[in-house]
Motif scaffolding. Structure first.
Motif, short mmCIF file in Angstrom:
data_model
loop_
_atom_site.label_atom_id
_atom_site.label_comp_id
_atom_site.label_asym_id
_atom_site.label_seq_id
_atom_site.Cartn_x
_atom_site.Cartn_y
_atom_site.Cartn_z
N SER A 194 0.82 -1.21 0.00
CA SER A 194 0.00 0.00 0.00
C SER A 194 0.86 1.26 0.00
O SER A 194 0.38 2.33 -0.35
CB SER A 194 -0.95 -0.01 1.20
OG SER A 194 -0.22 -0.09 2.40
N ARG A 198 -5.25 -2.08 9.00
CA ARG A 198 -5.07 -0.83 8.23
C ARG A 198 -4.92 -1.14 6.74
O ARG A 198 -5.49 -0.45 5.90
CB ARG A 198 -3.85 -0.09 8.76
CG ARG A 198 -3.65 1.26 8.14
CD ARG A 198 -2.55 2.00 8.86
NE ARG A 198 -1.93 2.91 7.92
CZ ARG A 198 -0.76 3.44 8.07
NH1 ARG A 198 -0.04 3.17 9.14
NH2 ARG A 198 -0.26 4.25 7.19
N ARG A 230 -10.29 -2.13 1.12
CA ARG A 230 -11.73 -1.88 1.03
C ARG A 230 -12.02 -0.52 0.40
O ARG A 230 -12.97 -0.38 -0.36
CB ARG A 230 -12.39 -2.00 2.40
CG ARG A 230 -12.60 -3.44 2.83
CD ARG A 230 -13.51 -3.55 4.05
NE ARG A 230 -12.89 -3.02 5.25
CZ ARG A 230 -12.02 -3.67 6.02
NH1 ARG A 230 -11.67 -4.92 5.70
NH2 ARG A 230 -11.53 -3.14 7.11
N SER A 231 -11.20 0.47 0.68
CA SER A 231 -11.43 1.81 0.12
C SER A 231 -11.24 1.83 -1.40
O SER A 231 -11.77 2.70 -2.07
CB SER A 231 -10.50 2.84 0.79
OG SER A 231 -9.18 2.73 0.28
N LEU A 232 -10.51 0.85 -1.91
CA LEU A 232 -10.29 0.75 -3.35
C LEU A 232 -11.44 0.01 -4.06
O LEU A 232 -11.45 -0.05 -5.28
CB LEU A 232 -8.96 0.04 -3.64
CG LEU A 232 -7.71 0.74 -3.11
CD1 LEU A 232 -6.50 -0.14 -3.33
CD2 LEU A 232 -7.54 2.09 -3.78
N ASP A 236 -1.78 0.60 -5.57
CA ASP A 236 -2.60 1.54 -6.32
C ASP A 236 -2.43 1.32 -7.82
O ASP A 236 -1.33 1.15 -8.32
CB ASP A 236 -2.24 2.98 -5.96
CG ASP A 236 -2.57 3.30 -4.52
OD1 ASP A 236 -3.37 2.58 -3.91
OD2 ASP A 236 -2.01 4.27 -3.99
N ALA A 257 -8.34 -2.05 5.43
CA ALA A 257 -9.18 -0.86 5.25
C ALA A 257 -8.80 -0.15 3.95
O ALA A 257 -9.67 0.33 3.22
CB ALA A 257 -9.03 0.08 6.45
N HIS A 258 -7.52 -0.08 3.66
CA HIS A 258 -7.05 0.53 2.41
C HIS A 258 -7.59 -0.25 1.21
O HIS A 258 -8.08 0.34 0.24
CB HIS A 258 -5.53 0.62 2.38
CG HIS A 258 -4.98 1.25 1.15
ND1 HIS A 258 -5.09 2.60 0.89
CD2 HIS A 258 -4.32 0.72 0.10
CE1 HIS A 258 -4.52 2.86 -0.27
NE2 HIS A 258 -4.05 1.73 -0.77
#
Length: 71
Positions: free
Chosen positions: A14, A62, A68-70, A46, A65-66
């Motif tokens: 990440s 963490r 999931r945000s994608l 990314d 969560a990153h």
């Protein structure tokens, strides 16, 4: 694979800078299991098409969560 099931495993980070070698600690830990990381190079998460994977594992909440945000 360990269970006799064919698998392809990939790694990305990440906060990875593209093209960096694995850390000395990671190389030593994997070498203890007979895995050579000398040719490994980092790649960032990314921009990766996550739809092409059956399973995505995260090291920490963490990281999850990153992911999931994608989406």
């Amino acid at each position: 694979s360990a269970a006799g099931i064919p698998a392809t495993v990939e790694s990305c980070g990440s906060a990875a800078a593209p093209g960096e070698p694995a850390s000395a600690g990671a190389r030593a830990a994997m070498a203890a299991h007979g895995i050579d990381l000398d040719g490994h190079r980092s790649r960032p998460l990314d921009g990766l098409d996550l739809d092409g994977y059956d399973r995505i594992l995260a090291m920490t909440s963490r990281h999850a969560a990153h992911l999931r945000s994608l989406g």
